[in-house]
Design an enzyme around this catalytic site. Sequence first.
Site, PDB file in Angstrom:
ATOM      1  N   THR A 102     -23.716 -47.971  -3.761  1.00  0.00           N
ATOM      2  CA  THR A 102     -24.554 -46.799  -4.045  1.00  0.00           C
ATOM      3  C   THR A 102     -23.679 -45.545  -3.978  1.00  0.00           C
ATOM      4  OG1 THR A 102     -25.191 -46.488  -1.739  1.00  0.00           O
ATOM      5  CG2 THR A 102     -26.569 -47.960  -3.064  1.00  0.00           C
ATOM      6  N   LYS A 131     -17.340 -44.388  -0.101  1.00  0.00           N
ATOM      7  CA  LYS A 131     -16.421 -43.698   0.821  1.00  0.00           C
ATOM      8  C   LYS A 131     -17.120 -43.147   2.068  1.00  0.00           C
ATOM      9  CE  LYS A 131     -15.271 -41.385  -2.767  1.00  0.00           C
ATOM     10  NZ  LYS A 131     -14.981 -41.440  -4.162  1.00  0.00           N
ATOM     11  N   LYS A 231     -10.742 -40.015   1.378  1.00  0.00           N
ATOM     12  CA  LYS A 231      -9.853 -41.178   1.248  1.00  0.00           C
ATOM     13  C   LYS A 231      -8.740 -41.155   2.298  1.00  0.00           C
ATOM     14  CE  LYS A 231     -10.909 -41.476  -3.672  1.00  0.00           C
ATOM     15  NZ  LYS A 231     -10.612 -40.894  -4.978  1.00  0.00           N
TER      16      LYS A 231
HETATM   17  N1  HSE Z   1     -13.430 -38.539  -8.667  1.00  0.00           N
HETATM   18  C1  HSE Z   1     -12.413 -39.433  -8.193  1.00  0.00           C
HETATM   19  C2  HSE Z   1     -11.080 -39.114  -8.848  1.00  0.00           C
HETATM   20  C3  HSE Z   1     -12.722 -40.870  -8.465  1.00  0.00           C
HETATM   21  O1  HSE Z   1     -11.013 -38.240  -9.706  1.00  0.00           O
HETATM   22  O2  HSE Z   1     -10.094 -39.728  -8.469  1.00  0.00           O
HETATM   23  C4  HSE Z   1     -13.649 -41.503  -7.485  1.00  0.00           C
HETATM   24  O3  HSE Z   1     -13.088 -41.652  -6.213  1.00  0.00           O
END
Ligand code: HSE
Length: 349
Positions: A102, A131, A231
């Site tokens: 999700t 995440k 991340k």
């Molecule tokens: N929006 C993220 C990116 C991807 O541009 O790397 C999803 O984690």
Amino acid sequence: MEYQIILIGCGTVGQGFLEILDRKAELLRDVYKFEPKVIAITDMLKGSLLAPDGIQLKKLLEVLKAGKKLNDYPGPKEKTEDYLDPIDLIEQVEADILAEVTYTDIKTGEPATSYIKKALRTGKHVVTSNKGPAALHYHELKELAHLNQRHFRIEGTVMSGTPVFHLFETGLAGNEIREVKGILNGTTNFILSQMELEEMEYDEALKLAQELGYAEADPTADVEGFDAVAKVVILANAIMRGKIKPDEVNRQGISTLRKQQIIEAREAGLRYKLIARVKKVNNHIEASVTPEKLPLTDPLAGVMGAQNALTFDTDLLGKVTIQGAGAGRLETGFSILSDMLAISKSGKN
Ligand code: HSE
């Protein structure tokens, strides 16, 4: 061995995962002895479908490709609903693995964290590309998984299916990881590449990133570094055994960088990258996401466009860099499969 699967979320990643299962069914069975049976799916927008004998994926994918809902699935089923609450579904349906794909809420980690806890407590392995839960509650969820002798696996949370955690767990096992440093956001790397190679201004490059579908209409999470922060926190906690929170990360995005700065760096033999970094300093973990000027000899400097990459600095092997996709339908769908194969390989059913 057969694995019964519940899928929560049937958007881009969920459908990518289903397509992979369909396309690879024979290979998975013959080579990996992995026989997935998707028995329940629920999605806020697409509805819910229960089929204890297994959903026929080809039929379902046709329905979804036609823009229809799970309720329109024509194959044998127990029931369809406008929307079954995932918590009830997880509680009521016996299954081996929950695939949770999700949306990410990086402030609360919810509702995904509650789904994951419910699944682990009811004896299901959990695989997620979300995440939020991984960044905010990694140790708690890992501990809950351990108590219930289940897996909690998160390959898709960083660099989609590019095997960051698999590499750490297998190929690099036994090393001390002194630092990890990477390009973890494809949108910003694409923008920086355009600014340098095409000499675009930031706004122009952002607009192109939006047109190509890399950047959201509201690009804040990417360009201000919040996505990379989530991340880097996951890496800090899962790989470097830290206990840090997103607001402890030193963060700076790329929105204030100008074409002129990038061209001046290029003339000096340097290249701007949005670098996510975790390192051990005097026994504690420090994490940052900031634009840095890298020498062109750094492997990360050669990573252009929407690609991601990560360098592990290890005590036995020195520096090891992995480069690959950071997002995408099949790429993230693959992360879900790769974690399921790891569960299957561990023999824990
Ligand atoms: N929006 C993220 C990116 C991807 O541009 O790397 C999803 O984690």
